[in-house]
Design a protein around this motif. Structure first.
Motif, PDB file in Angstrom:
ATOM      1  N   GLU A 154     -32.127 -33.313 -48.206  1.00 57.57           N
ATOM      2  CA  GLU A 154     -31.175 -34.115 -48.779  1.00 57.57           C
ATOM      3  C   GLU A 154     -30.272 -34.832 -47.608  1.00 57.57           C
ATOM      4  N   LEU A 155     -30.392 -33.985 -46.223  1.00 57.99           N
ATOM      5  CA  LEU A 155     -29.575 -34.718 -45.280  1.00 57.99           C
ATOM      6  C   LEU A 155     -30.514 -35.134 -44.245  1.00 57.99           C
ATOM      7  N   ALA A 156     -31.737 -34.940 -44.485  1.00 61.98           N
ATOM      8  CA  ALA A 156     -32.909 -35.341 -43.381  1.00 61.98           C
ATOM      9  C   ALA A 156     -32.494 -35.038 -41.899  1.00 61.98           C
ATOM     10  N   GLY A 157     -31.978 -33.661 -41.812  1.00 61.49           N
ATOM     11  CA  GLY A 157     -31.881 -33.401 -40.233  1.00 61.49           C
ATOM     12  C   GLY A 157     -31.657 -31.866 -40.147  1.00 61.49           C
ATOM     13  N   PRO A 158     -31.530 -31.362 -38.889  1.00 60.91           N
ATOM     14  CA  PRO A 158     -31.706 -29.990 -38.739  1.00 60.91           C
ATOM     15  C   PRO A 158     -30.380 -29.207 -39.406  1.00 60.91           C
ATOM     16  N   ILE A 159     -30.321 -28.367 -40.257  1.00 57.83           N
ATOM     17  CA  ILE A 159     -29.494 -27.468 -40.730  1.00 57.83           C
ATOM     18  C   ILE A 159     -29.344 -26.100 -40.157  1.00 57.83           C
ATOM     19  N   ALA A 160     -28.482 -25.912 -39.240  1.00 54.74           N
ATOM     20  CA  ALA A 160     -28.422 -24.544 -38.878  1.00 54.74           C
ATOM     21  C   ALA A 160     -28.363 -23.173 -39.714  1.00 54.74           C
ATOM     22  N   ARG A 161     -29.135 -22.230 -39.387  1.00 53.43           N
ATOM     23  CA  ARG A 161     -29.337 -21.214 -40.078  1.00 53.43           C
ATOM     24  C   ARG A 161     -29.130 -19.901 -39.214  1.00 53.43           C
ATOM     25  N   GLY A 162     -28.155 -19.365 -39.388  1.00 61.29           N
ATOM     26  CA  GLY A 162     -28.047 -17.937 -38.378  1.00 61.29           C
ATOM     27  C   GLY A 162     -26.805 -17.143 -38.812  1.00 61.29           C
ATOM     28  N   ASP A 163     -26.493 -16.193 -38.082  1.00 62.88           N
ATOM     29  CA  ASP A 163     -25.550 -15.137 -38.199  1.00 62.88           C
ATOM     30  C   ASP A 163     -23.982 -15.885 -38.145  1.00 62.88           C
ATOM     31  N   PHE A 164     -23.100 -15.586 -39.223  1.00 61.38           N
ATOM     32  CA  PHE A 164     -21.615 -16.103 -38.904  1.00 61.38           C
ATOM     33  C   PHE A 164     -20.940 -14.830 -38.648  1.00 61.38           C
ATOM     34  N   ILE A 165     -19.754 -15.045 -38.007  1.00 62.24           N
ATOM     35  CA  ILE A 165     -18.802 -14.018 -37.762  1.00 62.24           C
ATOM     36  C   ILE A 165     -17.407 -14.417 -38.312  1.00 62.24           C
ATOM     37  N   THR A 166     -16.710 -13.447 -38.764  1.00 64.25           N
ATOM     38  CA  THR A 166     -15.446 -13.591 -39.314  1.00 64.25           C
ATOM     39  C   THR A 166     -14.356 -12.991 -38.231  1.00 64.25           C
ATOM     40  N   VAL A 167     -13.321 -13.699 -37.731  1.00 57.97           N
ATOM     41  CA  VAL A 167     -12.555 -13.380 -36.691  1.00 57.97           C
ATOM     42  C   VAL A 167     -11.040 -13.337 -37.364  1.00 57.97           C
ATOM     43  N   SER A 168     -10.274 -12.649 -36.857  1.00 56.87           N
ATOM     44  CA  SER A 168      -8.773 -12.829 -37.437  1.00 56.87           C
ATOM     45  C   SER A 168      -8.073 -13.866 -36.519  1.00 56.87           C
ATOM     46  N   SER A 169      -8.583 -14.385 -35.465  1.00 50.99           N
ATOM     47  CA  SER A 169      -7.622 -15.812 -34.769  1.00 50.99           C
ATOM     48  C   SER A 169      -9.004 -16.452 -34.110  1.00 50.99           C
ATOM     49  N   ILE A 170      -8.711 -17.766 -33.875  1.00 58.98           N
ATOM     50  CA  ILE A 170      -9.860 -18.547 -33.276  1.00 58.98           C
ATOM     51  C   ILE A 170      -9.850 -18.228 -31.986  1.00 58.98           C
ATOM     52  N   THR A 171     -11.197 -17.991 -31.496  1.00 59.74           N
ATOM     53  CA  THR A 171     -11.485 -17.748 -30.199  1.00 59.74           C
ATOM     54  C   THR A 171     -11.041 -18.652 -29.201  1.00 59.74           C
ATOM     55  N   ALA A 172     -10.227 -18.566 -28.113  1.00 60.97           N
ATOM     56  CA  ALA A 172      -9.415 -19.587 -27.633  1.00 60.97           C
ATOM     57  C   ALA A 172     -10.025 -19.667 -26.236  1.00 60.97           C
ATOM     58  N   SER A 173     -11.361 -19.125 -25.678  1.00 67.69           N
ATOM     59  CA  SER A 173     -11.559 -19.338 -24.253  1.00 67.69           C
ATOM     60  C   SER A 173     -12.980 -19.254 -24.161  1.00 67.69           C
ATOM     61  N   HIS A 174     -13.450 -20.107 -23.311  1.00 66.61           N
ATOM     62  CA  HIS A 174     -15.115 -20.040 -23.147  1.00 66.61           C
ATOM     63  C   HIS A 174     -15.405 -18.363 -22.519  1.00 66.61           C
ATOM     64  N   HIS A 175     -14.466 -17.863 -21.654  1.00 60.39           N
ATOM     65  CA  HIS A 175     -14.675 -16.408 -21.339  1.00 60.39           C
ATOM     66  C   HIS A 175     -15.012 -15.527 -22.586  1.00 60.39           C
ATOM     67  N   HIS A 176     -14.103 -15.701 -23.599  1.00 56.74           N
ATOM     68  CA  HIS A 176     -14.199 -14.661 -24.742  1.00 56.74           C
ATOM     69  C   HIS A 176     -15.403 -15.024 -25.786  1.00 56.74           C
ATOM     70  N   ALA A 177     -15.257 -16.434 -25.536  1.00 60.97           N
ATOM     71  CA  ALA A 177     -16.582 -17.028 -26.590  1.00 60.97           C
ATOM     72  C   ALA A 177     -17.962 -16.419 -26.002  1.00 60.97           C
ATOM     73  N   GLN A 178     -17.933 -16.313 -24.729  1.00 63.55           N
ATOM     74  CA  GLN A 178     -19.455 -15.851 -24.097  1.00 63.55           C
ATOM     75  C   GLN A 178     -19.478 -14.328 -24.515  1.00 63.55           C
ATOM     76  N   LYS A 179     -18.615 -13.675 -24.423  1.00 60.57           N
ATOM     77  CA  LYS A 179     -18.602 -12.042 -24.543  1.00 60.57           C
ATOM     78  C   LYS A 179     -18.715 -12.007 -25.949  1.00 60.57           C
ATOM     79  N   ILE A 180     -18.371 -12.702 -26.875  1.00 59.70           N
ATOM     80  CA  ILE A 180     -18.645 -12.540 -28.274  1.00 59.70           C
ATOM     81  C   ILE A 180     -20.129 -12.777 -28.632  1.00 59.70           C
ATOM     82  N   TYR A 181     -20.609 -14.131 -27.950  1.00 56.95           N
ATOM     83  CA  TYR A 181     -21.730 -14.485 -28.448  1.00 56.95           C
ATOM     84  C   TYR A 181     -22.901 -13.366 -27.607  1.00 56.95           C
ATOM     85  N   ASN A 182     -22.614 -12.810 -26.761  1.00 58.10           N
ATOM     86  CA  ASN A 182     -23.573 -11.878 -25.793  1.00 58.10           C
ATOM     87  C   ASN A 182     -23.560 -10.553 -26.590  1.00 58.10           C
TER      88      ASN A 182
END
Length: 249
Positions: A154-182
């Protein structure tokens, strides 16, 4: 007639959708906002839970104690892990404005103190569901395939399909984002999804989580976030799920 349920944390995220529908606005006895309407002959409710896992668990429990919907659509805006260079235009991944469907949800605080993601609590959070020891709630594979196919067509484009995480607060730095992703390799993060999956499992009601990316995880400059685009995509998510009758197969 059975109806579908749209569950979202805030009216802000739902503003584009709510502004276009002739909905009846009401309140639950505990003061939660609940909209009801019919679109293309499909009846539905829209519950505004409030942000975070506790508000979501409470709101969905209140609703499910009185109504059993055909399907719960957990939706809203989310932060994207761009695959995964956090906004680098030279890498592929989830982009601002992209729509993502959760292959599974994980409440990462269930394993925050563990050395590996595979280590978890010494007990099931839901009886006989051992993955909940790691705060993991898999999506139903049939629903995942169904809605990924619907949105891709219906949207004729890529739709991401992957694991989601639930956090208690928004990740506020690239450093912490990279650690979470790793550690978890997620596609998106938000603050409610695991709670919706948990309560839906307790009541044995089907649930699908579909969100729109408003920002890259770790990006603190909100001038680089795109709320209008993401909220419009949330509108599209809701309209597509309703138009397809909250179908289960």
């Amino acid at each position: 007639m059975s109806k579908g349920l749209i569950l979202c944390a805030t009216e802000f995220e739902m503003a584009r959708f709510l502004g276009e529908q002739p909905l009846v606005k009401g309140k639950t006895p505990s003061g939660l906002t609940l909209y009801s309407g019919i679109l293309e002959d499909i009846p539905f409710d829209c519950m505004i839970s409030g942000p975070g896992v506790f508000n979501t668990a409470h709101a969905l429990t209140v609703y499910l104690e009185h109504t059993r919907p055909t399907l719960i659509l957990d939706t809203g805006i989310a932060g994207a892990f761009a695959s995964f260079g956090f906004g680098d235009d030279d890498v592929e991944g989830v982009r601002i404005g992209d729509i993502g469907i959760a292959a599974r949800e994980q409440y990462i605080h269930a394993v925050a103190g563990c050395h590996t993601p595979a280590a978890g609590l010494p007990f099931d959070l839901i009886k006989n569901q051992p993955l909940t020891r790691q705060g993991i709630y898999p999506s139903d594979p049939g629903l995942l395939d169904l809605y990924h196919g619907i949105f891709t067509r219906e949207l004729a484009g890529p739709i991401a399909r992957g694991d989601f995480i639930t956090v208690s607060s928004i990740t506020a730095s690239h450093h912490h984002a990279q650690k979470i992703y790793n550690r978890f390799f997620p596609a998106m993060e938000a603050m409610e999804g695991a709670a919706a999956f948990h309560v839906a499992a307790l009541y044995d009601v089907p649930v699908i989580e579909i969100r729109a990316a408003s920002n890259f995880v770790g990006e603190r400059d909100k001038d680089r976030w795109d709320f209008p685009l993401a909220c419009d995509r949330v509108r599209q998510i809701c309209e597509i799920v309703i138009a397809n009758g909250f179908k289960l197969e």
